[in-house]
Design a protein around this motif. Structure first.
Motif, PDB file in Angstrom:
ATOM      1  N   GLY A 190       0.722  -1.277  -0.036  1.00 56.88           N
ATOM      2  CA  GLY A 190      -0.132  -0.009   0.044  1.00 56.88           C
ATOM      3  C   GLY A 190       0.854   1.258   0.046  1.00 56.88           C
ATOM      4  O   GLY A 190       0.508   2.197  -0.664  1.00 56.88           O
ATOM      5  N   GLY A 191       1.955   1.409   0.832  1.00 57.79           N
ATOM      6  CA  GLY A 191       2.721   2.331   0.793  1.00 57.79           C
ATOM      7  C   GLY A 191       3.596   2.712  -0.465  1.00 57.79           C
ATOM      8  O   GLY A 191       3.625   3.634  -0.891  1.00 57.79           O
ATOM      9  N   GLN A 192       3.945   1.577  -1.192  1.00 53.85           N
ATOM     10  CA  GLN A 192       4.596   1.732  -2.414  1.00 53.85           C
ATOM     11  C   GLN A 192       3.329   2.069  -3.500  1.00 53.85           C
ATOM     12  O   GLN A 192       4.023   3.128  -4.313  1.00 53.85           O
ATOM     13  CB  GLN A 192       4.995   0.316  -2.800  1.00 53.85           C
ATOM     14  N   GLN A 193       2.276   1.565  -3.395  1.00 53.69           N
ATOM     15  CA  GLN A 193       1.289   2.281  -4.326  1.00 53.69           C
ATOM     16  C   GLN A 193       1.053   3.713  -4.219  1.00 53.69           C
ATOM     17  O   GLN A 193       0.851   4.503  -5.062  1.00 53.69           O
ATOM     18  CB  GLN A 193       0.001   1.514  -4.297  1.00 53.69           C
ATOM     19  N   GLN A 194       0.956   4.085  -2.963  1.00 48.29           N
ATOM     20  CA  GLN A 194       0.833   5.798  -2.684  1.00 48.29           C
ATOM     21  C   GLN A 194       2.051   6.482  -3.174  1.00 48.29           C
ATOM     22  O   GLN A 194       1.859   7.641  -3.608  1.00 48.29           O
ATOM     23  CB  GLN A 194       0.603   5.920  -1.201  1.00 48.29           C
ATOM     24  N   ARG A 195       3.349   5.933  -3.283  1.00 47.26           N
ATOM     25  CA  ARG A 195       4.445   6.421  -3.676  1.00 47.26           C
ATOM     26  C   ARG A 195       4.383   6.706  -5.201  1.00 47.26           C
ATOM     27  O   ARG A 195       4.655   7.696  -5.792  1.00 47.26           O
ATOM     28  CB  ARG A 195       5.752   5.885  -3.310  1.00 47.26           C
ATOM     29  N   VAL A 196       3.650   5.762  -5.851  1.00 44.00           N
ATOM     30  CA  VAL A 196       3.308   5.774  -7.325  1.00 44.00           C
ATOM     31  C   VAL A 196       2.367   6.973  -7.586  1.00 44.00           C
ATOM     32  O   VAL A 196       2.812   7.707  -8.597  1.00 44.00           O
ATOM     33  CB  VAL A 196       2.883   4.390  -7.969  1.00 44.00           C
ATOM     34  N   ALA A 197       1.596   7.034  -6.669  1.00 43.48           N
ATOM     35  CA  ALA A 197       0.453   8.060  -6.843  1.00 43.48           C
ATOM     36  C   ALA A 197       1.261   9.528  -6.617  1.00 43.48           C
ATOM     37  O   ALA A 197       0.750  10.311  -7.314  1.00 43.48           O
ATOM     38  CB  ALA A 197      -0.887   7.960  -6.038  1.00 43.48           C
ATOM     39  N   ILE A 198       2.109   9.610  -5.679  1.00 42.53           N
ATOM     40  CA  ILE A 198       2.811  10.973  -5.404  1.00 42.53           C
ATOM     41  C   ILE A 198       3.503  10.982  -6.775  1.00 42.53           C
ATOM     42  O   ILE A 198       3.530  12.323  -7.263  1.00 42.53           O
ATOM     43  CB  ILE A 198       3.595  10.709  -4.344  1.00 42.53           C
ATOM     44  N   ALA A 199       4.238  10.176  -7.223  1.00 43.16           N
ATOM     45  CA  ALA A 199       5.113  10.330  -8.511  1.00 43.16           C
ATOM     46  C   ALA A 199       4.169  10.648  -9.614  1.00 43.16           C
ATOM     47  O   ALA A 199       4.502  11.696 -10.659  1.00 43.16           O
ATOM     48  CB  ALA A 199       5.817   9.024  -8.917  1.00 43.16           C
ATOM     49  N   ARG A 200       3.084  10.067  -9.945  1.00 43.45           N
ATOM     50  CA  ARG A 200       2.130  10.613 -10.937  1.00 43.45           C
ATOM     51  C   ARG A 200       1.628  12.189 -10.677  1.00 43.45           C
ATOM     52  O   ARG A 200       1.362  12.652 -11.696  1.00 43.45           O
ATOM     53  CB  ARG A 200       0.892   9.672 -10.825  1.00 43.45           C
ATOM     54  N   ALA A 201       1.439  12.525  -9.436  1.00 50.28           N
ATOM     55  CA  ALA A 201       1.030  13.877  -9.210  1.00 50.28           C
ATOM     56  C   ALA A 201       2.252  14.723  -9.787  1.00 50.28           C
ATOM     57  O   ALA A 201       1.752  15.845  -9.913  1.00 50.28           O
ATOM     58  CB  ALA A 201       0.509  13.814  -7.865  1.00 50.28           C
ATOM     59  N   LEU A 202       3.449  14.544  -9.411  1.00 52.92           N
ATOM     60  CA  LEU A 202       4.521  15.070  -9.480  1.00 52.92           C
ATOM     61  C   LEU A 202       5.033  15.451 -10.944  1.00 52.92           C
ATOM     62  O   LEU A 202       5.704  16.348 -11.363  1.00 52.92           O
ATOM     63  CB  LEU A 202       5.715  14.959  -8.451  1.00 52.92           C
ATOM     64  N   VAL A 203       4.936  14.314 -11.681  1.00 52.61           N
ATOM     65  CA  VAL A 203       5.540  14.396 -13.153  1.00 52.61           C
ATOM     66  C   VAL A 203       5.207  15.234 -14.138  1.00 52.61           C
ATOM     67  O   VAL A 203       5.839  15.773 -14.991  1.00 52.61           O
ATOM     68  CB  VAL A 203       5.343  12.785 -13.554  1.00 52.61           C
ATOM     69  N   THR A 204       3.913  15.914 -13.856  1.00 53.78           N
ATOM     70  CA  THR A 204       3.381  17.070 -14.769  1.00 53.78           C
ATOM     71  C   THR A 204       4.164  18.268 -14.133  1.00 53.78           C
ATOM     72  O   THR A 204       3.582  19.422 -14.662  1.00 53.78           O
ATOM     73  CB  THR A 204       1.856  17.055 -14.779  1.00 53.78           C
ATOM     74  N   GLU A 205       4.530  18.389 -13.190  1.00 53.39           N
ATOM     75  CA  GLU A 205       5.187  19.567 -12.478  1.00 53.39           C
ATOM     76  C   GLU A 205       3.953  20.518 -11.857  1.00 53.39           C
ATOM     77  O   GLU A 205       3.958  21.781 -12.689  1.00 53.39           O
ATOM     78  CB  GLU A 205       6.190  20.113 -13.154  1.00 53.39           C
ATOM     79  N   PRO A 206       3.232  20.204 -11.303  1.00 55.32           N
ATOM     80  CA  PRO A 206       1.675  21.064 -11.104  1.00 55.32           C
ATOM     81  C   PRO A 206       2.190  22.129 -10.233  1.00 55.32           C
ATOM     82  O   PRO A 206       2.950  21.861  -9.344  1.00 55.32           O
ATOM     83  CB  PRO A 206       1.040  19.929 -10.266  1.00 55.32           C
ATOM     84  N   LYS A 207       1.242  23.134 -10.100  1.00 56.15           N
ATOM     85  CA  LYS A 207       1.587  24.318  -9.271  1.00 56.15           C
ATOM     86  C   LYS A 207       1.170  23.833  -7.816  1.00 56.15           C
ATOM     87  O   LYS A 207       1.922  24.198  -6.817  1.00 56.15           O
ATOM     88  CB  LYS A 207       0.893  25.507  -9.693  1.00 56.15           C
ATOM     89  N   VAL A 208       0.227  23.212  -7.848  1.00 57.89           N
ATOM     90  CA  VAL A 208      -0.517  22.705  -6.352  1.00 57.89           C
ATOM     91  C   VAL A 208      -0.721  21.265  -6.485  1.00 57.89           C
ATOM     92  O   VAL A 208      -1.245  20.748  -7.442  1.00 57.89           O
ATOM     93  CB  VAL A 208      -1.874  23.515  -6.142  1.00 57.89           C
ATOM     94  N   VAL A 209      -0.494  20.586  -5.438  1.00 57.26           N
ATOM     95  CA  VAL A 209      -0.818  19.210  -5.296  1.00 57.26           C
ATOM     96  C   VAL A 209      -1.988  18.912  -3.940  1.00 57.26           C
ATOM     97  O   VAL A 209      -1.522  19.412  -2.905  1.00 57.26           O
ATOM     98  CB  VAL A 209       0.408  18.256  -4.991  1.00 57.26           C
ATOM     99  N   PHE A 210      -2.968  18.451  -4.426  1.00 58.94           N
ATOM    100  CA  PHE A 210      -4.063  18.435  -3.301  1.00 58.94           C
ATOM    101  C   PHE A 210      -4.191  16.989  -2.875  1.00 58.94           C
ATOM    102  O   PHE A 210      -4.097  16.044  -3.769  1.00 58.94           O
ATOM    103  CB  PHE A 210      -5.290  18.721  -4.098  1.00 58.94           C
TER     104      PHE A 210
END
Length: 264
Positions: A157-177
């Motif tokens: 589960g922790g590794q899957q959430q790390r994947v989700a964080i990487a997915r959120a960061l890869v587009t270089e968003p201004k805000v991560v919710f």
């Protein structure tokens, strides 16, 4: 890698602003104000936790701020650009893909895609060039450089959430919710995920807004906003878990007294 406070670049400017945001649910005669005139401004490069009793409007605040739902009244700005209704859902989707990242409680990974494919999916959906080297770099940063071709079912589960964080960061968003991003994790995994969110702010200048019910999770943020009955009712800077828990206890008592006084 997962220290409580890390030195990093100092960001300036405003990442998120809400002006008099109201969200009303229900028909005439049975209307409920999930948000009741919320105004706030969050600087770039900061980590903010949002807390409040059940039904206080936390999730509605996140949804309106992130463009997942439309406010009944008020204005929302992300990175200086107003989130507007013109253009319909297609325009809102483009707005989110350009400026916003999401981390949810249940990961929301596609089970048939590999780790790398899940992370690069937002780039494909946005019509942007898929830079696999960059995806590999982000995944290495979150400790999954040796899991690139694994499926979600092969991860904890922790590794899957790390994947989700990487997915959120890869587009270089201004805000991560983050919507209860540690709610489904054990204590150790939660601590690691919070450290990653903190690192994305300290080292890479992202802005994180996280809804949580957990005082320990909130203590990783720079500040905590408290909601009650759809209104902002408190703000705590440099929070500790103990201070957050105490404030929440008093907040619950205050809300109950107000409801009793109002005959609710």
């Amino acid at each position: 890698m997962f220290g409580r406070r890390q030195a990093g670049p100092v960001s300036t400017g405003e990442a998120l602003r809400l002006e008099g945001v109201r969200k009303i649910y229900g028909a005439e005669g049975n209307r409920v104000a999930a948000l009741d005139g919320v105004s706030l401004s969050l600087p770039s490069g900061t980590f903010t936790a949002v807390m409040g009793p059940s039904g206080s409007g936390k999730s509605t605040l996140l949804q309106c701020a992130a463009g997942l739902d439309r406010p009944t009244e008020g204005r929302v700005f992300v990175d200086g650009a107003e989130l507007v209704a013109e253009g319909g859902e297609a325009a809102l989707t483009r707005f989110r893909r350009q400026r916003i990242g999401f981390v949810f409680q249940r990961f929301n990974l596609l089970p048939t895609l590999t780790v790398t494919q899940n992370v690069t999916l937002p780039l494909k959906l946005a019509g942007r060039k898929v830079d696999r080297a960059k995806a590999r770099e982000v995944l290495t940063r979150v400790g999954l450089g040796d899991r690139l071709n694994h499926l979600p079912s092969e991860l904890s589960g922790g590794q899957q959430q790390r994947v989700a964080i990487a997915r959120a960061l890869v587009t270089e968003p201004k805000v991560v919710f983050g919507d209860e991003p540690t709610g489904a994790l054990d204590t150790r995994s939660a601590r690691e995920v919070l450290g990653l969110l903190q690192e994305s702010v300290r080292l890479y200048g992202r802005t994180v807004v996280m809804v949580t019910h957990d005082p320990v999770a909130a203590s990783y943020a720079d500040s905590v906003l408290f909601l009650a009955d759809g209104r902002l009712v408190g703000h705590l800077i440099s929070p500790t878990a103990e201070a957050v828990a105490e404030r929440m206890t008093h907040l619950a008592d205050e809300v109950e007294h107000q409801r009793v006084a109002a005959g609710v």
